[in-house]
Design an enzyme around this catalytic site. Structure first.
Site, PDB file in Angstrom:
ATOM      1  N   ASP A   1      18.120  42.764 -98.535  1.00 45.78           N
ATOM      2  CA  ASP A   1      17.271  43.929 -98.759  1.00 45.78           C
ATOM      3  C   ASP A   1      16.975  44.071-100.248  1.00 45.78           C
ATOM      4  O   ASP A   1      17.564  43.385-101.079  1.00 45.78           O
ATOM      5  CB  ASP A   1      17.909  45.199 -98.182  1.00 45.78           C
ATOM      6  CG  ASP A   1      19.421  45.232 -98.359  1.00 45.78           C
ATOM      7  OD1 ASP A   1      19.936  44.505 -99.231  1.00 45.78           O
ATOM      8  OD2 ASP A   1      20.098  45.974 -97.628  1.00 45.78           O
TER       9      ASP A   1
ATOM     10  N   GLU B   1      16.324  51.415 -96.924  1.00 40.98           N
ATOM     11  CA  GLU B   1      16.865  52.768 -97.017  1.00 40.98           C
ATOM     12  C   GLU B   1      15.954  53.786 -96.328  1.00 40.98           C
ATOM     13  O   GLU B   1      15.359  54.661 -96.957  1.00 40.98           O
ATOM     14  CB  GLU B   1      17.076  53.154 -98.490  1.00 40.98           C
ATOM     15  CG  GLU B   1      18.066  52.291 -99.241  1.00 40.98           C
ATOM     16  CD  GLU B   1      19.512  52.539 -98.818  1.00 40.98           C
ATOM     17  OE1 GLU B   1      19.731  53.464 -97.998  1.00 40.98           O
ATOM     18  OE2 GLU B   1      20.406  51.840 -99.305  1.00 40.98           O
TER      19      GLU B   1
END
Length: 626
Positions: free
Chosen positions: A271, A350
């Site tokens: 990520d 997120e």
């Protein structure tokens, strides 16, 4: 077309967004009927023949575009004119087009000065010993793939059983540690929120290009929920420089295929995004003996890599660097390993479901289709040196909710004339807990947390007319999450009804996260690879967590495994685990994820590289022997 017309046309081009987005959006917007399709068909393949015809233009104009590529563009331009291959109209327009592009690049070069400066701090592995060890890794990999296994899961599981390949991987991962630390600190300085990872993407692209990897694709993970996303064209609407930082249209993901480009294919994922947190991590100048340590704090106030995504990107870049060294010109595959390793740098973990966007865009299905997927996360509650993994549910399915109770407001002295949404909210908070305590199997797990209640304007004597409740629900299966979602709405509506109110609105997240499920059949390989890189020689069994991860979207599509990399010190008061960082020069690394003083144990970087390499090479071998 006259020169004046060409100049007018070129002038219109200047109204489009700067090429700093690096996706050739400018070209897509041009009126190709005036340019001439024949020029494009000839110009682009010469510059980069890998990308084919429009409307899929090449992505050579990235943050790492070099002067040489622009010289090639100019050369092709001149060759077209010299040979008089096209109409006078197109021949007049092409120089005007090129001039606009050159002006764009001048502006872009200036804006990339920060990146050039940051790249100077990266400590590339260039010594003779490092090069020799890379050759040893290649030889070990060649031997590994030329040998045969007697069983699908027969790999080394302890330090005593450690094979030559693992020894080379560990040694080489350790050798490039200065390279890894320097990359991580550059990334840490530029945290960006979900779907806004423009600079982060530029850093990753530059590092890949400097490795000699130019076949990566960009533009992945577009935010379909953003006002900057145009569903008609599937593109992100570009904005001017002042609004660029607010543009959450996304498209900053990167995909790299290393290998033959043929099946089998496995996927390694990192990520990219950061959090809206003000960094407070104390970093003493003498940590690890580096006087510049304190300089890698966030340069973006109010944003911080407090979840270790900078470390994840670094680990994957390190693995990519070593995998690139396994090229073999004598092999039909082009590499010493068979098949393809798909490396993805994924934005918006997120809360933005970037993995879902990339899956929708075809990252799993495009040829060669992905067979297995692997990901990992630094984990402060595990001791440094441990690698945690389990079969089945690893992380929770998760959804967020917003409820609005609509009542009747009035004077607090006359509650009988009102319909109080605050009292209803209080009842709901208590009632909704029975979803887990009385509605779920006691052997299952679930969480309903109320995180925010908003009602009134602060007056002491006013009963408000509305109350807004926000919270999260979590469970270890998608079915259990669905039960919590339905039950929450039912209890909210009945509670409102009982208090004479209405449930005015109920909203859930646009993209709820599925549970991260580690594949049962893949677990023997996953657990043994974890043992190979751990200090103990064995994987660490872990309990599932109610934390959520959008890696679950990838695990829904293909068999997958997700790992926790311990970074919490040794539990005995070592340097990585004690001290305030202000007086004694030691910084704890066991503070929780999302903490404003979160600090990475940088020793974990090499372990992540080794784990990625083991997973990639050993799973490809197993797939080849099926």
């Amino acid at each position: 077309m006259s020169t004046e017309s060409a100049n007018n046309h070129a002038s219109t081009l200047q109204g489009f967004h700067k090429l700093k987005a690096k996706n050739l959006d400018l070209f897509n917007r041009l009126d190709w009927s005036k340019v001439g399709q024949e020029i494009i068909d000839e110009l682009f393949p010469i510059i980069d023949g890998k990308y084919g015809r429009l409307p899929h233009p090449p992505s050579y104009l990235t943050s790492t575009a070099t002067v040489e590529k622009w010289r090639r563009l100019s050369k092709v331009d001149q060759e077209c004119l010299n040979h008089n291959r096209h109409s006078a109209e197109t021949n007049e327009l092409l120089p005007a087009l090129r001039n606009v592009m050159i002006e764009e690049k001048k502006d872009d070069d200036h804006q990339d000065d920060w990146l050039d400066e940051e790249m100077k701090s990266i400590k590339w592995p260039t010594t003779t010993s490092e090069q020799i060890d890379t050759i040893s890794l290649k030889q070990a990999a060649q031997s590994f793939f030329s040998s045969s296994s007697t069983a699908h899961t027969e790999i080394a599981t302890t330090k005593e059983d450690n094979d030559v390949l693992q020894s080379c991987i560990n040694h080489q991962s350790t050798l490039i540690e200065p390279f890894l630390i320097s990359i991580r600190r550059v990334l840490h300085r530029y945290p960006e929120l979900m779907y806004q990872e423009r600079m982060t993407s530029q850093i990753v692209q530059r590092v890949l290009t400097d490795m000699g990897i130019t076949n990566y694709t960009v533009g992945w993970a577009k935010n379909i929920h953003s006002k900057y996303y145009d569903p008609a064209t599937g593109k992100v609407v570009q904005t001017d420089e002042e609004d660029e930082a607010k543009n959450d249209g996304g498209g900053h993901g990167i995909v790299v295929d290393i290998g033959s480009g043929q099946e089998p294919c496995i996927l390694l994922r990192s990520d990219m995004d950061a959090l809206p947190i003000v960094e407070e991590t104390p970093l003493p100048p003498d940590q690890r003996g580096n006087v510049d340590t304190a300089k890698f704090h966030s340069k973006h106030h109010g944003r911080m890599h407090a979840c270790g995504h900078d470390a994840h990107m670094t680990m994957l870049l390190g693995a990519t660097y070593l995998l690139k060294s396994l090229e073999d010109e004598e092999s039909n595959e082009g590499f010493v390993f068979p098949g393809t390793i798909r490396i993805i740098f994924q934005p918006a973990e997120e809360g933005g479901a970037g993995a879902k966007r990339m899956r929708e865009e075809g990252v799993l299905s495009k040829f060669p289709p992905v067979k297995y997927a692997f990901g990992m996360h630094v984990w402060p509650t595990l001791l440094s040196g441990q690698v945690g993994v389990r079969s089945g549910a690893m992380m929770a399915a998760q959804d967020n909710f917003t409820l609005v109770f609509d009542g009747v407001g009035g004077h607090a002295a006359f509650p009988h004339l009102c319909r109080d949404p605050i009292v209803a909210s209080a009842a709901f908070v208590m009632n909704v807990q029975t979803l887990v305590s009385r509605g779920m199997d006691p052997l299952e797990s679930g969480v309903v947390s109320i995180a925010h209640i908003d009602a009134g304007d602060g007056a002491h004597n006013v009963i408000p007319s509305k109350a807004t409740i926000r919270g999260t629900i979590r469970a270890l299966s998608d079915d259990a999450l669905s039960y919590l979602r339905d039950g929450l709405v039912h209890i909210a509506s009945k509670t409102a009804e009982a208090h004479g109110l209405s449930l005015a609105s109920t909203e859930f997240a646009k993209d709820s996260y599925p549970a991260v499920m580690n594949d049962d059949e893949l677990f023997p390989l996953a657990s043994k690879c974890a043992g190979l890189v751990s200090d103990t020689g064995k994987y660490t069994p872990v309990n599932p967590t109610m934390g959520a991860e959008d890696f679950g979207y990838l695990a829904q599509g293909v068999p997958a495994a997700f790992f926790f990399l311990g970074q919490g010190g040794d539990g005995q008061g070592d340097v990585a685990n004690v001290g305030c960082g202000k007086c004694c020069g030691r910084v704890p690394t066991n503070l929780s994820l999302h903490h404003p003083e979160f600090n990475l144990d940088e020793d974990v970087l090499k372990r992540g590289v080794a784990l990625f390499l083991n997973l990639a090479l050993r799973s490809l071998k197993n797939l080849g022997e099926e």
